[in-house]
Design an enzyme around this catalytic site. Structure first.
Site, PDB file in Angstrom:
ATOM      1  N   ARG A   1       0.814 -12.347   0.095  1.00 42.34           N
ATOM      2  CA  ARG A   1       0.526 -12.427   1.530  1.00 42.34           C
ATOM      3  C   ARG A   1       0.022 -11.092   2.061  1.00 42.34           C
ATOM      4  NH1 ARG A   1       6.778 -13.390   2.640  1.00 42.34           N
ATOM      5  NH2 ARG A   1       7.481 -11.255   2.427  1.00 42.34           N
TER       6      ARG A   1
ATOM      7  N   GLY B   1       5.071  -6.893   3.512  1.00 41.26           N
ATOM      8  CA  GLY B   1       5.316  -7.713   4.693  1.00 41.26           C
ATOM      9  C   GLY B   1       6.774  -8.087   4.923  1.00 41.26           C
TER      10      GLY B   1
ATOM     11  N   TYR C   1      -7.098   0.436  -7.616  1.00 43.97           N
ATOM     12  CA  TYR C   1      -7.405   1.749  -8.203  1.00 43.97           C
ATOM     13  C   TYR C   1      -7.646   1.614  -9.716  1.00 43.97           C
ATOM     14  CZ  TYR C   1      -6.271   2.995  -3.503  1.00 43.97           C
ATOM     15  OH  TYR C   1      -6.288   3.047  -2.128  1.00 43.97           O
TER      16      TYR C   1
ATOM     17  N   GLY D   1      -0.426   0.793 -10.755  1.00 39.89           N
ATOM     18  CA  GLY D   1      -1.371  -0.179 -11.325  1.00 39.89           C
ATOM     19  C   GLY D   1      -1.803  -1.190 -10.277  1.00 39.89           C
TER      20      GLY D   1
ATOM     21  N   GLY E   1       7.303  -0.509   3.522  1.00 38.36           N
ATOM     22  CA  GLY E   1       6.286   0.512   3.775  1.00 38.36           C
ATOM     23  C   GLY E   1       6.263   0.914   5.234  1.00 38.36           C
TER      24      GLY E   1
ATOM     25  N   ALA F   1       1.047   8.051  -3.356  1.00 37.86           N
ATOM     26  CA  ALA F   1       0.246   8.118  -4.575  1.00 37.86           C
ATOM     27  C   ALA F   1      -0.176   9.570  -4.830  1.00 37.86           C
ATOM     28  CB  ALA F   1      -0.978   7.236  -4.437  1.00 37.86           C
TER      29      ALA F   1
HETATM   30  C1  LIG Z   1      -0.046   4.213   5.492  1.00 36.39           C
HETATM   31  C2  LIG Z   1       0.041   3.460   4.191  1.00 36.39           C
HETATM   32  C3  LIG Z   1      -0.151   4.131   2.999  1.00 36.39           C
HETATM   33  C4  LIG Z   1      -0.003   3.473   1.777  1.00 36.39           C
HETATM   34  N1  LIG Z   1      -0.120   4.177   0.616  1.00 36.39           N
HETATM   35  C5  LIG Z   1       0.181   3.590  -0.569  1.00 36.39           C
HETATM   36  C6  LIG Z   1       0.228   4.352  -1.759  1.00 36.39           C
HETATM   37  O1  LIG Z   1       0.040   5.573  -1.774  1.00 36.39           O
HETATM   38  N2  LIG Z   1       0.522   3.693  -2.909  1.00 36.39           N
HETATM   39  C7  LIG Z   1       0.767   2.346  -2.944  1.00 36.39           C
HETATM   40  O2  LIG Z   1       1.029   1.800  -4.019  1.00 36.39           O
HETATM   41  N3  LIG Z   1       0.725   1.610  -1.823  1.00 36.39           N
HETATM   42  C8  LIG Z   1       0.477   2.204  -0.636  1.00 36.39           C
HETATM   43  N4  LIG Z   1       0.508   1.462   0.515  1.00 36.39           N
HETATM   44  C9  LIG Z   1       0.991   0.069   0.460  1.00 36.39           C
HETATM   45  C10 LIG Z   1       2.507   0.033   0.756  1.00 36.39           C
HETATM   46  O3  LIG Z   1       3.251   0.668  -0.261  1.00 36.39           O
HETATM   47  C11 LIG Z   1       3.015  -1.400   0.920  1.00 36.39           C
HETATM   48  O4  LIG Z   1       2.811  -2.119  -0.267  1.00 36.39           O
HETATM   49  C12 LIG Z   1       2.327  -2.103   2.079  1.00 36.39           C
HETATM   50  O5  LIG Z   1       2.371  -1.307   3.252  1.00 36.39           O
HETATM   51  C13 LIG Z   1       2.987  -3.438   2.407  1.00 36.39           C
HETATM   52  O6  LIG Z   1       4.365  -3.250   2.695  1.00 36.39           O
HETATM   53  P1  LIG Z   1       4.905  -3.244   4.206  1.00 36.39           P
HETATM   54  O7  LIG Z   1       4.536  -4.579   4.786  1.00 36.39           O
HETATM   55  O8  LIG Z   1       6.408  -3.086   4.033  1.00 36.39           O
HETATM   56  O9  LIG Z   1       4.274  -2.121   4.931  1.00 36.39           O
HETATM   57  C14 LIG Z   1       0.308   2.089   1.759  1.00 36.39           C
HETATM   58  C15 LIG Z   1       0.451   1.401   2.967  1.00 36.39           C
HETATM   59  C16 LIG Z   1       0.335   2.058   4.170  1.00 36.39           C
HETATM   60  C17 LIG Z   1       0.557   1.299   5.448  1.00 36.39           C
END
Ligand SMILES: Cc1cc2nc3c(=O)[nH]c(=O)nc-3n(C[C@H](O)[C@H](O)[C@H](O)COP(=O)(O)O)c2cc1C
Length: 374
Positions: free
Chosen positions: A268, A298, A181, A177, A319, A62
């Site tokens: 989830r 997830g 935030y 969005g 992520g 972001a």
């Molecule tokens: C360290 C970290 C930083 C994140 N920063 C952002 C971000 O800057 N913008 C955003 O939309 N989501 C952010 N997220 C959410 C991730 O993009 C993602 O939606 C979330 O980790 C779930 O996916 P995952 O299970 O594959 O990790 C962040 C998540 C983590 C763990």
């Protein structure tokens, strides 16, 4: 690959607008707090290029649209000339390896403190109700409710940030969005308590989001614009009482602008770390939206493959797995074991540790390690 190797849905090509993606494993936006003084740093070029594959889609962390947009330490911005220049070598590093790179543009709204704001002023939001001080260990400051006549100025900041992103060389922008935030604060009825045309009905609450997208689309064209939404989430005390209706309304509203993609977060993931099994909750949004649909939250290899195979999503964003596995698409291809992520280093300012030091798969490991099943 052997002629009889099974097709791995996540690793099949996909055409997203004018972009020819070679696979469907997207780097999710990940805030890493290593952009000192809100300026992207050279170490980000290594970090992102490590996660680049030819024809792979990456979304940046972001990135603030203005000097009121921050609420966390050392997050990057894209509102000054200096920031734009600092992004250029990072974007080049991704392009040199054939990646497609979108910049996630962001305003935190009330998820901030006076310490992050110009002249120590109150953070801005759709409301003057604050996030409970102490949540996540931060003494969040009470926000100031934006006047109706100030809203176009914030929309303009998103427009200029999108222009700057293109100037920096990005292939497009993702309007943030999601996750509680500013835009999410406007959309959700447990936060938005306005009585003007930006509050009340679903249409009114979504007006700010839609006007931001409209303005960004006018500036850089719909084929370079995506939007991220998390209607089901309750991050930073930002929940909606009818998330299904909200998600569907936005999917239909975005269709009017013909934007490139909609990136939605699974329910989830309503709470970080929890895995609520509510499969296919995004399906009505997916069906309504006419562009590319990205699902996130997830996912692991098996679930990602299933989502693609069943046409639940066109692409899947990862992520934490991508954070800890710079060569995630290759590991998925080989069904190789994954590095574990270390939460303790997600948000530290170190330019290397927990950032660019996650190991790539060694060919020697492939010969010795048994293949994982998930
Ligand atoms: C360290 C970290 C930083 C994140 N920063 C952002 C971000 O800057 N913008 C955003 O939309 N989501 C952010 N997220 C959410 C991730 O993009 C993602 O939606 C979330 O980790 C779930 O996916 P995952 O299970 O594959 O990790 C962040 C998540 C983590 C763990």
């Amino acid at each position: 690959m052997a002629a009889n190797a099974p097709t791995i849905p996540l690793l099949t090509p996909y055409k997203m607008g004018k972009f020819e993606l070679s696979h469907r494993v997207v780097l999710a936006p990940l805030t890493r707090n290593r952009s000192y003084g809100n300026t992207p740093q050279p170490h980000a070029a290594l970090y992102y290029s490590q996660r680049t594959t030819p024809g792979g889609l990456l979304i940046t962390e972001a990135t603030g649209v203005s000097d009121t947009a921050q609420g966390y330490p050392e997050t990057p911005g894209i509102w000054t000339k200096e920031q734009v220049e600092a992004w250029k070598p990072i974007v080049n590093a991704v392009h040199e390896k054939g990646g497609i790179f979108f910049c996630q543009i962001w305003h935190v709204g009330r998820v901030s403190t006076t310490g992050y704001q110009p002249n120590g002023e109150a953070p801005i939001s759709c409301t003057d109700k604050g996030v409970t001080p102490g949540l996540d260990g931060v003494d969040w400051s009470p926000p100031r409710r934006l006047r109706t006549d100030e809203i176009p100025l914030i929309i303009n900041d998103f427009r200029l940030a999108a222009r700057n992103a293109v100037e920096a060389g990005f292939d497009g922008v993702e309007v943030h969005g999601a996750n509680g935030y500013l835009i999410d604060q406007f959309m959700k009825d447990t936060v938005n308590d306005r009585t003007d045309r930006y509050g009340g009905s679903l249409e009114n609450r979504c007006r700010f989001a839609v006007e931001v997208v409209e303005s960004v689309v006018k500036e850089i064209g719909p084929d370079r614009v995506g939007m991220r939404l998390s209607p089901f989430a309750n991050y930073m005390e930002t929940a909606d009482t009818n998330p299904e209706a909200l998600g569907l309304y936005m999917a239909n509203a975005l269709n009017k602008y013909g934007i490139l993609y909609l990136h939605a977060i699974e329910p989830r993931m309503a709470k970080i770390g929890d895995r609520y099994e509510t499969p296919h909750s995004l399906l009505p949004m997916r069906k309504a939206f006419r562009g590319t649909f990205i699902a996130a939250g997830g996912y692991r290899r098996d679930e990602g493959n299933k989502a693609i195979a069943e046409n639940y999503a066109d692409l899947v964003a990862f992520g934490r797995l991508f954070l800890a596995n710079p060569d995630l698409p290759r590991r998925f291809k080989l069904d190789a074991p994954l590095n574990k992520y270390n939460r303790d280093t997600f948000y530290i300012p170190d330019p290397v540790v927990g950032y660019t030091d996650y190991p790539f798969l060694e060919d020697s490991e492939l010969r010795s390690a048994p293949s994982s099943t998930s």
